[in-house]
Design a protein around this motif. Structure first.
Motif, PDB file in Angstrom:
ATOM      1  N   PHE A  88       0.846  -1.196   0.000  1.00  0.00           N
ATOM      2  CA  PHE A  88       0.000   0.000   0.000  1.00  0.00           C
ATOM      3  C   PHE A  88       0.880   1.245   0.000  1.00  0.00           C
ATOM      4  CE2 PHE A  88       0.392   1.027   4.569  1.00  0.00           C
ATOM      5  CZ  PHE A  88       0.854  -0.186   5.069  1.00  0.00           C
ATOM      6  N   LYS A  89       0.300   2.336  -0.442  1.00  0.00           N
ATOM      7  CA  LYS A  89       1.058   3.591  -0.544  1.00  0.00           C
ATOM      8  C   LYS A  89       1.529   4.052   0.819  1.00  0.00           C
ATOM      9  CE  LYS A  89      -1.488   5.395  -4.374  1.00  0.00           C
ATOM     10  NZ  LYS A  89      -0.414   5.434  -5.371  1.00  0.00           N
ATOM     11  N   ASN A  90       2.716   4.578   0.877  1.00  0.00           N
ATOM     12  CA  ASN A  90       3.238   5.169   2.110  1.00  0.00           C
ATOM     13  C   ASN A  90       2.262   6.244   2.611  1.00  0.00           C
ATOM     14  OD1 ASN A  90       4.602   6.830   3.918  1.00  0.00           O
ATOM     15  ND2 ASN A  90       6.588   6.497   2.940  1.00  0.00           N
ATOM     16  N   PRO A  91       1.611   6.001   3.762  1.00  0.00           N
ATOM     17  CA  PRO A  91       0.592   6.954   4.231  1.00  0.00           C
ATOM     18  C   PRO A  91       1.172   8.313   4.633  1.00  0.00           C
ATOM     19  CG  PRO A  91       0.802   5.112   5.776  1.00  0.00           C
ATOM     20  CD  PRO A  91       1.716   4.813   4.626  1.00  0.00           C
ATOM     21  N   LEU A  92       2.467   8.350   4.959  1.00  0.00           N
ATOM     22  CA  LEU A  92       3.094   9.647   5.265  1.00  0.00           C
ATOM     23  C   LEU A  92       3.106  10.520   4.018  1.00  0.00           C
ATOM     24  CD1 LEU A  92       6.131   8.430   7.378  1.00  0.00           C
ATOM     25  CD2 LEU A  92       4.289   9.898   8.214  1.00  0.00           C
ATOM     26  N   VAL A 117      -0.212   9.586  11.380  1.00  0.00           N
ATOM     27  CA  VAL A 117      -0.719   8.367  10.739  1.00  0.00           C
ATOM     28  C   VAL A 117      -1.062   7.376  11.844  1.00  0.00           C
ATOM     29  CG1 VAL A 117      -0.117   6.388   9.275  1.00  0.00           C
ATOM     30  CG2 VAL A 117       0.561   8.705   8.588  1.00  0.00           C
ATOM     31  N   VAL A 118      -2.306   6.927  11.848  1.00  0.00           N
ATOM     32  CA  VAL A 118      -2.765   6.034  12.907  1.00  0.00           C
ATOM     33  C   VAL A 118      -3.200   4.695  12.314  1.00  0.00           C
ATOM     34  CG1 VAL A 118      -4.430   5.734  14.781  1.00  0.00           C
ATOM     35  CG2 VAL A 118      -3.593   8.023  14.217  1.00  0.00           C
ATOM     36  N   LYS A 126       6.466  -3.278  12.495  1.00  0.00           N
ATOM     37  CA  LYS A 126       7.627  -4.159  12.617  1.00  0.00           C
ATOM     38  C   LYS A 126       8.935  -3.483  12.262  1.00  0.00           C
ATOM     39  CE  LYS A 126       6.016  -8.069  14.010  1.00  0.00           C
ATOM     40  NZ  LYS A 126       6.329  -8.420  15.417  1.00  0.00           N
ATOM     41  N   THR A 127       8.879  -2.299  11.712  1.00  0.00           N
ATOM     42  CA  THR A 127      10.110  -1.594  11.342  1.00  0.00           C
ATOM     43  C   THR A 127      10.130  -0.234  12.022  1.00  0.00           C
ATOM     44  OG1 THR A 127       8.970  -0.951   9.314  1.00  0.00           O
ATOM     45  CG2 THR A 127      10.580  -2.727   9.128  1.00  0.00           C
ATOM     46  N   GLN A 128      11.307   0.351  12.051  1.00  0.00           N
ATOM     47  CA  GLN A 128      11.477   1.666  12.657  1.00  0.00           C
ATOM     48  C   GLN A 128      10.717   2.711  11.832  1.00  0.00           C
ATOM     49  OE1 GLN A 128      13.587   2.099  15.470  1.00  0.00           O
ATOM     50  NE2 GLN A 128      12.503   4.058  15.532  1.00  0.00           N
ATOM     51  N   LEU A 129       9.791   3.394  12.471  1.00  0.00           N
ATOM     52  CA  LEU A 129       9.015   4.430  11.770  1.00  0.00           C
ATOM     53  C   LEU A 129       9.060   5.711  12.583  1.00  0.00           C
ATOM     54  CD1 LEU A 129       6.069   2.141  10.674  1.00  0.00           C
ATOM     55  CD2 LEU A 129       7.530   3.444   9.123  1.00  0.00           C
ATOM     56  N   PRO A 130       8.844   6.859  11.933  1.00  0.00           N
ATOM     57  CA  PRO A 130       8.894   8.116  12.688  1.00  0.00           C
ATOM     58  C   PRO A 130       7.838   8.153  13.793  1.00  0.00           C
ATOM     59  CG  PRO A 130       8.675   8.510  10.309  1.00  0.00           C
ATOM     60  CD  PRO A 130       8.544   7.041  10.517  1.00  0.00           C
ATOM     61  N   PRO A 131       8.022   9.013  14.806  1.00  0.00           N
ATOM     62  CA  PRO A 131       7.110   9.026  15.958  1.00  0.00           C
ATOM     63  C   PRO A 131       5.672   9.438  15.627  1.00  0.00           C
ATOM     64  CG  PRO A 131       8.743  10.788  16.113  1.00  0.00           C
ATOM     65  CD  PRO A 131       9.154   9.922  14.978  1.00  0.00           C
ATOM     66  N   ASN A 132       5.452  10.012  14.431  1.00  0.00           N
ATOM     67  CA  ASN A 132       4.076  10.381  14.075  1.00  0.00           C
ATOM     68  C   ASN A 132       3.327   9.246  13.381  1.00  0.00           C
ATOM     69  OD1 ASN A 132       5.772  10.723  11.843  1.00  0.00           O
ATOM     70  ND2 ASN A 132       4.497  12.307  10.939  1.00  0.00           N
ATOM     71  N   TYR A 141      -0.269  11.433  21.883  1.00  0.00           N
ATOM     72  CA  TYR A 141       0.630  12.094  20.935  1.00  0.00           C
ATOM     73  C   TYR A 141       0.132  13.508  20.624  1.00  0.00           C
ATOM     74  CZ  TYR A 141       3.330  13.061  16.743  1.00  0.00           C
ATOM     75  OH  TYR A 141       4.161  13.661  15.825  1.00  0.00           O
ATOM     76  N   VAL A 142      -1.169  13.623  20.362  1.00  0.00           N
ATOM     77  CA  VAL A 142      -1.757  14.940  20.040  1.00  0.00           C
ATOM     78  C   VAL A 142      -1.648  15.873  21.248  1.00  0.00           C
ATOM     79  CG1 VAL A 142      -3.924  16.150  19.479  1.00  0.00           C
ATOM     80  CG2 VAL A 142      -3.312  14.058  18.241  1.00  0.00           C
TER      81      VAL A 142
END
Ligand SMILES: [Zn+2]
Length: 229
Positions: A88-92, A117-118, A126-132, A141-142
């Protein structure tokens, strides 16, 4: 016993609704959901826009179960659930388009906008992703974003500008959006995001290394990518 995707989807939805009602005080946060707005290229649909003195939160939600693999720059991410793989497309990157459209519509400085992105449903990142990028703790977070960007009056102006610019939540609006999307994203020659020509590229890293895709010729300033059928 395992819960069907419909049930977990519905439950995820309910949990998020309840959490939002309970924990984001409505005096401080205005939550507009399912916001469809016009862009110069058609329409774009945003799951949640939360407007506050602490900025405008643009929330892209993904209802998925399973393991999620991706990286900040990878044009596609992968979900694996019970041996089934889905790209799927990168939601960021998707959300960057939402932010641009909203920024234009309501004249909001992009610096005062937060991309969130929720992932809902029974999934783990499973992989390192940014904190958002979050699978839980979205409200926290908000609420932890405390830098003040707007006065109360500016918040009111932004809310009114978005409400005035958003298309009515009708089935016709939804169908029109889907139709626009279909036309834009079917193109293998024109970037669906910025209108520049697409070029055939090969992914060099990430879970899709070696695979071909169409990418925008304006990369890296535009990160649009699509599958090669
Ligand atoms: Zn582009």
């Amino acid at each position: 016993m395992s819960l069907g995707p419909q049930f977990t989807g519905w439950f995820g939805e309910l949990k998020t609704i309840v959490a939002q009602k309970l924990f984001l005080p409505s005096a401080d946060y205005v939550d507009l959901n399912n916001v469809t707005i016009r862009t110069h290229r058609g329409t774009t649909q945003i799951d949640h826009v939360i407007i506050s003195r602490y900025g405008v939160f643009v929330v892209e939600t993904k209802n998925m179960s399973g393991w999620i693999f991706g990286s900040e720059d990878d044009p596609f991410w992968t979900k694996i659930n019970k041996g089934n793989k889905l790209r799927f497309k990168n939601p960021l990157h998707q959300n960057e388009g939402h932010i641009r459209a909203l920024s234009n519509l309501a004249r909001i400085q992009p610096e005062s906008m937060h991309s969130v992105v929720v992932f809902r449903g029974d999934c783990s990142l499973k992989t390192q992703l940014p904190p958002n990028v979050l699978a839980s703790g979205y409200i926290t977070y908000v609420k932890n974003k405390r830098q003040v960007f707007f006065t109360e009056a500016e918040v009111a102006r932004i809310v009114e500008a978005i409400k005035a610019g958003m298309l009515p939540k009708t089935r016709a609006t939804h169908l029109k959006h889907v139709d626009h999307l279909k036309q834009r994203f079917e193109s293998t020659t024109t970037c669906a995001r910025c209108g520049s020509p697409l070029v055939l590229r090969t992914a060099r890293s990430g879970s899709n290394a070696g695979k071909q895709f169409f990418g925008c010729s304006r990369f890296p300033s535009c990160r649009y990518a699509r599958n090669v059928e």
